[in-house]
Design an enzyme around this catalytic site. Structure first.
Site, PDB file in Angstrom:
ATOM      1  N   GLU A 112     -28.232  79.930 -16.158  1.00  0.00           N
ATOM      2  CA  GLU A 112     -28.414  81.034 -15.218  1.00  0.00           C
ATOM      3  C   GLU A 112     -29.311  80.649 -14.026  1.00  0.00           C
ATOM      4  O   GLU A 112     -29.897  81.513 -13.387  1.00  0.00           O
ATOM      5  CB  GLU A 112     -28.997  82.236 -15.954  1.00  0.00           C
ATOM      6  CG  GLU A 112     -28.118  82.726 -17.087  1.00  0.00           C
ATOM      7  CD  GLU A 112     -28.792  83.787 -17.932  1.00  0.00           C
ATOM      8  OE1 GLU A 112     -28.955  84.917 -17.429  1.00  0.00           O
ATOM      9  OE2 GLU A 112     -29.172  83.489 -19.073  1.00  0.00           O
ATOM     10  N   SER A 117     -26.875  87.176 -19.861  1.00  0.00           N
ATOM     11  CA  SER A 117     -25.944  87.374 -18.751  1.00  0.00           C
ATOM     12  C   SER A 117     -24.486  87.146 -19.127  1.00  0.00           C
ATOM     13  O   SER A 117     -23.680  86.703 -18.324  1.00  0.00           O
ATOM     14  CB  SER A 117     -26.302  86.463 -17.569  1.00  0.00           C
ATOM     15  OG  SER A 117     -27.490  86.885 -16.967  1.00  0.00           O
ATOM     16  N   TYR A 134     -22.213  89.012 -11.391  1.00  0.00           N
ATOM     17  CA  TYR A 134     -22.902  88.466 -10.226  1.00  0.00           C
ATOM     18  C   TYR A 134     -21.993  88.194  -9.027  1.00  0.00           C
ATOM     19  O   TYR A 134     -22.416  87.556  -8.077  1.00  0.00           O
ATOM     20  CB  TYR A 134     -23.651  87.190 -10.625  1.00  0.00           C
ATOM     21  CG  TYR A 134     -24.701  87.468 -11.678  1.00  0.00           C
ATOM     22  CD1 TYR A 134     -25.785  88.299 -11.390  1.00  0.00           C
ATOM     23  CD2 TYR A 134     -24.592  86.961 -12.958  1.00  0.00           C
ATOM     24  CE1 TYR A 134     -26.740  88.583 -12.356  1.00  0.00           C
ATOM     25  CE2 TYR A 134     -25.548  87.239 -13.924  1.00  0.00           C
ATOM     26  CZ  TYR A 134     -26.612  88.047 -13.610  1.00  0.00           C
ATOM     27  OH  TYR A 134     -27.549  88.327 -14.565  1.00  0.00           O
ATOM     28  N   ARG A 160     -33.852  95.726 -20.276  1.00  0.00           N
ATOM     29  CA  ARG A 160     -32.549  96.373 -20.087  1.00  0.00           C
ATOM     30  C   ARG A 160     -31.755  96.243 -21.372  1.00  0.00           C
ATOM     31  O   ARG A 160     -31.557  95.134 -21.883  1.00  0.00           O
ATOM     32  CB  ARG A 160     -31.769  95.713 -18.941  1.00  0.00           C
ATOM     33  CG  ARG A 160     -30.562  96.526 -18.462  1.00  0.00           C
ATOM     34  CD  ARG A 160     -29.602  95.697 -17.623  1.00  0.00           C
ATOM     35  NE  ARG A 160     -28.893  94.739 -18.449  1.00  0.00           N
ATOM     36  CZ  ARG A 160     -28.907  93.435 -18.252  1.00  0.00           C
ATOM     37  NH1 ARG A 160     -29.602  92.903 -17.271  1.00  0.00           N
ATOM     38  NH2 ARG A 160     -28.231  92.628 -19.062  1.00  0.00           N
ATOM     39  N   ASP A 190     -28.210  96.832 -23.378  1.00  0.00           N
ATOM     40  CA  ASP A 190     -26.777  96.925 -23.125  1.00  0.00           C
ATOM     41  C   ASP A 190     -26.076  97.516 -24.334  1.00  0.00           C
ATOM     42  O   ASP A 190     -26.371  97.143 -25.482  1.00  0.00           O
ATOM     43  CB  ASP A 190     -26.208  95.543 -22.811  1.00  0.00           C
ATOM     44  CG  ASP A 190     -26.827  94.928 -21.566  1.00  0.00           C
ATOM     45  OD1 ASP A 190     -27.278  95.694 -20.690  1.00  0.00           O
ATOM     46  OD2 ASP A 190     -26.849  93.687 -21.469  1.00  0.00           O
ATOM     47  N   GLU A 241     -27.671  94.157 -27.087  1.00  0.00           N
ATOM     48  CA  GLU A 241     -28.871  93.330 -26.943  1.00  0.00           C
ATOM     49  C   GLU A 241     -29.859  94.031 -26.026  1.00  0.00           C
ATOM     50  O   GLU A 241     -29.494  94.934 -25.263  1.00  0.00           O
ATOM     51  CB  GLU A 241     -28.528  91.951 -26.381  1.00  0.00           C
ATOM     52  CG  GLU A 241     -27.970  91.972 -24.972  1.00  0.00           C
ATOM     53  CD  GLU A 241     -27.708  90.580 -24.431  1.00  0.00           C
ATOM     54  OE1 GLU A 241     -28.443  89.641 -24.792  1.00  0.00           O
ATOM     55  OE2 GLU A 241     -26.774  90.424 -23.637  1.00  0.00           O
ATOM     56  N   ASN A 246     -32.473  92.860 -23.099  1.00  0.00           N
ATOM     57  CA  ASN A 246     -32.792  91.741 -22.224  1.00  0.00           C
ATOM     58  C   ASN A 246     -34.215  91.890 -21.704  1.00  0.00           C
ATOM     59  O   ASN A 246     -34.540  92.881 -21.049  1.00  0.00           O
ATOM     60  CB  ASN A 246     -31.781  91.727 -21.065  1.00  0.00           C
ATOM     61  CG  ASN A 246     -31.866  90.488 -20.209  1.00  0.00           C
ATOM     62  OD1 ASN A 246     -32.948  89.946 -19.986  1.00  0.00           O
ATOM     63  ND2 ASN A 246     -30.725  90.041 -19.718  1.00  0.00           N
ATOM     64  N   GLY A 285     -32.094  90.825 -14.530  1.00  0.00           N
ATOM     65  CA  GLY A 285     -31.939  90.301 -13.182  1.00  0.00           C
ATOM     66  C   GLY A 285     -32.592  91.175 -12.127  1.00  0.00           C
ATOM     67  O   GLY A 285     -32.714  92.387 -12.273  1.00  0.00           O
TER      68      GLY A 285
END
Length: 313
Positions: free
Chosen positions: A18, A144, A214, A253, A255, A271, A273, A277
């Site tokens: 990443e 990601s 992205y 964050r 998900d 998960e 995070n 980002g």
């Protein structure tokens, strides 16, 4: 805690899968801090990073790294030994949260719904499926959506998966296999100890993979998600509980997948995070904006929380 001005070293780049996203996150963070009058040292992480940070003597390190070693506890442990305050979660939380199996072991006993799954050797996939199709294969400790594959009856991987089929089994010796949860892709950001909103992610093609995350135009972000308020509230509650159970600091964050045909029972946390980002397409800044917090203010709040936490210790 004073709003500065501070001297912040923004740590970005590195050598993970990443790297490019991290450089985008770090550049955005550095620009925002400079726009608020703070002194910024931009550091593209290499093997001499400890010496670079020591020479810079910052008040705080903003950890804008994604993936290993910025997200797995390695950098956190280094900064702990150096006595340098840093943003986002600490060593233990980072070790657990980046590992999807360790995360399950921490969260599921406390009632957080997560898909059942198991670790499989990648070589075993060439002999047969580990789960009934459709199922998901993903690296145990990448973020990601790096290396995620959805294996269906219609997928062109073969049955069993062919050795020459392009997929994460060619890159990682072990993978996590989970049942595929049909339905909606949703996410919740936690900032300043508060769940901000629920965003639904609607890829224009395929699924919400690394490219969809992205690449501008590949995913529609619906914020707030157009779902039943009871479902949204429950998802935000789960995100807060996961944040707290894992011991997250700064932003996180979480998900989710949601099969709406099952109501609340169809919600599964995938998960949490700990290094979300901070790019122009990223979800935490987007939800912060919805909550009335602009990008530069968000960045300042993250640094301020890190400095306050270090002062309290």
């Amino acid at each position: 805690m004073s709003r500065g001005p501070w001297h912040v070293a923004v740590l970005m780049g590195g050598w993970s899968h990443e790297r490019e996203v991290s450089l985008m996150s770090g550049t955005g963070v550095a620009d925002a801090l400079e726009s608020r009058g703070h002194r910024v040292t931009r550091i593209d992480m290499d093997r001499n990073v400890a010496a670079t940070i020591t020479g810079a003597r910052p008040d705080c390190v903003f950890n804008a790294l994604h993936g290993v070693p910025g997200e797995d506890g390695s950098v956190q442990g280094m900064l702990d030994l150096m006595g340098v305050p840093y943003t986002h979660s600490g060593l233990v939380t980072s070790v657990i949260a980046i590992d999807k199996e360790l995360t399950k072991q921490r969260l599921v006993p406390h009632g957080i719904p997560m898909p059942k799954g198991r670790i499989v050797a990648s070589d075993s996939l060439y002999e047969g499926d580990p789960l009934p199709r459709p199922y998901v294969l993903k690296p145990v400790n990448e973020g990601s959506s790096v290396g995620v594959a959805i294996v269906t009856d219609a997928s062109n991987y073969g049955n069993p998966i062919a050795r020459d089929a392009k997929g994460p089994w060619q890159e990682f010796p072990e993978l996590l296999a989970e049942p595929f949860v049909a339905g909606h892709e949703l996410t919740v950001a936690v900032v300043g100890g508060k769940a901000l909103a629920v965003t639904e992610l609607k890829p224009t093609q395929g699924f919400y993979d690394y490219d969809a995350k992205y690449t501008d135009g590949l995913t529609q972000h619906v914020c707030p998600a157009e779902i039943d308020p009871e479902i949204a509230d429950y998802m935000m509650e789960l995100a807060m509980r996961a944040h707290e159970l894992l011991g997250c600091k700064g932003p996180s964050r979480s998900d989710f997948r949601w099969d709406e045909t099952q109501g609340k029972d169809g919600i599964f946390l995938l998960e949490t995070n700990t290094q979300p980002g901070m790019t122009p397409l990223s979800l935490v800044p987007e939800q912060a904006k919805y909550a009335g917090i602009d990008y530069a203010e968000l960045v300042e709040r993250i640094v301020e929380e890190a400095l306050a936490g270090a002062e309290a210790r």
